[in-house]
Design a protein around this motif. Structure first.
Motif, PDB file in Angstrom:
ATOM      1  N   SER A   9       0.851  -1.194   0.000  1.00 32.13           N
ATOM      2  CA  SER A   9       0.000   0.000   0.000  1.00 32.13           C
ATOM      3  C   SER A   9       0.881   1.236   0.000  1.00 32.13           C
ATOM      4  CB  SER A   9      -0.891   0.019   1.236  1.00 32.13           C
ATOM      5  OG  SER A   9      -0.110   0.201   2.389  1.00 32.13           O
ATOM      6  N   CYS A  10       0.236   2.360  -0.309  1.00 33.15           N
ATOM      7  CA  CYS A  10       0.911   3.644  -0.141  1.00 33.15           C
ATOM      8  C   CYS A  10       0.814   4.044   1.328  1.00 33.15           C
ATOM      9  CB  CYS A  10       0.261   4.687  -1.049  1.00 33.15           C
ATOM     10  SG  CYS A  10      -1.448   5.046  -0.601  1.00 33.15           S
ATOM     11  N   HIS A  11       1.260   5.231   1.672  1.00 31.10           N
ATOM     12  CA  HIS A  11       1.253   5.630   3.081  1.00 31.10           C
ATOM     13  C   HIS A  11      -0.144   5.844   3.635  1.00 31.10           C
ATOM     14  CE1 HIS A  11       1.702   8.370   6.551  1.00 31.10           C
ATOM     15  NE2 HIS A  11       2.654   7.505   6.830  1.00 31.10           N
ATOM     16  N   CYS A  12      -1.022   6.480   2.856  1.00 32.30           N
ATOM     17  CA  CYS A  12      -2.362   6.818   3.364  1.00 32.30           C
ATOM     18  C   CYS A  12      -3.362   5.690   3.154  1.00 32.30           C
ATOM     19  CB  CYS A  12      -2.849   8.116   2.736  1.00 32.30           C
ATOM     20  SG  CYS A  12      -3.353   7.948   1.011  1.00 32.30           S
ATOM     21  N   GLN A  13      -2.934   4.582   2.548  1.00 32.44           N
ATOM     22  CA  GLN A  13      -3.772   3.395   2.334  1.00 32.44           C
ATOM     23  C   GLN A  13      -4.827   3.577   1.246  1.00 32.44           C
ATOM     24  OE1 GLN A  13      -3.184   0.426   4.252  1.00 32.44           O
ATOM     25  NE2 GLN A  13      -1.414   1.550   4.994  1.00 32.44           N
ATOM     26  N   ALA A  14      -4.768   4.671   0.507  1.00 30.38           N
ATOM     27  CA  ALA A  14      -5.717   4.812  -0.607  1.00 30.38           C
ATOM     28  C   ALA A  14      -5.422   3.749  -1.668  1.00 30.38           C
ATOM     29  CB  ALA A  14      -5.623   6.209  -1.208  1.00 30.38           C
ATOM     30  N   VAL A  15      -4.131   3.532  -1.927  1.00 27.95           N
ATOM     31  CA  VAL A  15      -3.704   2.561  -2.935  1.00 27.95           C
ATOM     32  C   VAL A  15      -3.321   1.264  -2.233  1.00 27.95           C
ATOM     33  CG1 VAL A  15      -2.000   2.046  -4.727  1.00 27.95           C
ATOM     34  CG2 VAL A  15      -2.852   4.390  -4.450  1.00 27.95           C
ATOM     35  N   ARG A  72       2.384   7.336  -8.516  1.00 29.29           N
ATOM     36  CA  ARG A  72       2.396   7.877  -7.156  1.00 29.29           C
ATOM     37  C   ARG A  72       0.972   8.088  -6.698  1.00 29.29           C
ATOM     38  NH1 ARG A  72       5.231  13.255  -7.913  1.00 29.29           N
ATOM     39  NH2 ARG A  72       3.756  13.127  -9.626  1.00 29.29           N
ATOM     40  N   CYS A  73       0.746   7.910  -5.411  1.00 29.22           N
ATOM     41  CA  CYS A  73      -0.549   8.221  -4.830  1.00 29.22           C
ATOM     42  C   CYS A  73      -0.720   9.739  -4.857  1.00 29.22           C
ATOM     43  CB  CYS A  73      -0.614   7.712  -3.394  1.00 29.22           C
ATOM     44  SG  CYS A  73      -2.118   8.251  -2.561  1.00 29.22           S
ATOM     45  N   THR A  74      -1.852  10.187  -5.376  1.00 28.99           N
ATOM     46  CA  THR A  74      -2.072  11.631  -5.496  1.00 28.99           C
ATOM     47  C   THR A  74      -2.403  12.269  -4.140  1.00 28.99           C
ATOM     48  OG1 THR A  74      -4.357  11.202  -6.120  1.00 28.99           O
ATOM     49  CG2 THR A  74      -2.790  11.525  -7.899  1.00 28.99           C
ATOM     50  N   HIS A  75      -2.652  11.448  -3.111  1.00 25.03           N
ATOM     51  CA  HIS A  75      -2.922  11.983  -1.774  1.00 25.03           C
ATOM     52  C   HIS A  75      -1.642  12.096  -0.953  1.00 25.03           C
ATOM     53  CE1 HIS A  75      -7.141  11.527  -2.667  1.00 25.03           C
ATOM     54  NE2 HIS A  75      -6.905  10.278  -3.006  1.00 25.03           N
ATOM     55  N   CYS A  76      -0.908  10.992  -0.828  1.00 27.88           N
ATOM     56  CA  CYS A  76       0.249  10.994   0.081  1.00 27.88           C
ATOM     57  C   CYS A  76       1.582  11.073  -0.651  1.00 27.88           C
ATOM     58  CB  CYS A  76       0.208   9.774   1.000  1.00 27.88           C
ATOM     59  SG  CYS A  76       0.484   8.212   0.156  1.00 27.88           S
ATOM     60  N   GLY A  77       1.593  10.913  -1.964  1.00 24.73           N
ATOM     61  CA  GLY A  77       2.817  11.104  -2.727  1.00 24.73           C
ATOM     62  C   GLY A  77       3.757   9.917  -2.807  1.00 24.73           C
TER      63      GLY A  77
HETATM   64 ZN   LIG Z   1      -1.576   7.439  -0.471  1.00 25.70          ZN
END
Ligand SMILES: [Zn+2]
Length: 118
Positions: A9-15, A72-77
């Motif tokens: 996952s990405c950092h914010c868990q969106a992805v 890249r996640c557009t929320h957390c980068g």
């Molecule tokens: Zn993210």
């Protein structure tokens, strides 16, 4: 090592995604983006990565010869993976091993890849 299924996952868990990877193929690259990102990569056919959430949160950054799509996640980068096409024509994904659950990247011995001279 052998191919196993990992969750990432990405950092914010969106992805969130699952991917089948063999960490024996881990590599580190010295190109302009990898040296700043600090990622350790492993590669798999794109079909082996299953995106579980976050399709709408995936950015698409390209540079240079634009052969890779840096996702890249557009929320957390955080860049969780990059997509491209291997020399044999296979759609391929490079996964940022630092985004995988249960993988201790510092215990791997990645090969050094000279991406800078491409
Ligand atoms: Zn993210």
């Amino acid at each position: 090592m052998s191919t196993q299924t990992y969750s990432g996952s990405c950092h914010c868990q969106a992805v969130k995604f699952k991917v089948d990877l063999d960490l024996a193929g881990a590599l580190q690259c010295n190109c302009s983006i990898c040296s700043k990102l600090g990622a350790v990569w492993a590669f798999a056919p794109r079909a082996k990565l299953e995106l579980q959430s976050g399709a709408e949160s995936l950015g698409d950054y390209q540079f240079g010869k634009k052969r890779l799509h840096h996702r890249r996640c557009t929320h957390c980068g955080i860049e969780t993976f990059a997509e491209g096409v291997a020399p044999d024509g296979t759609a391929t994904v490079g996964v940022n091993l630092r985004c995988l659950k249960g993988v201790e990247v510092d215990k791997l011995t990645p090969k050094q890849y000279d991406g800078r001279s491409l």
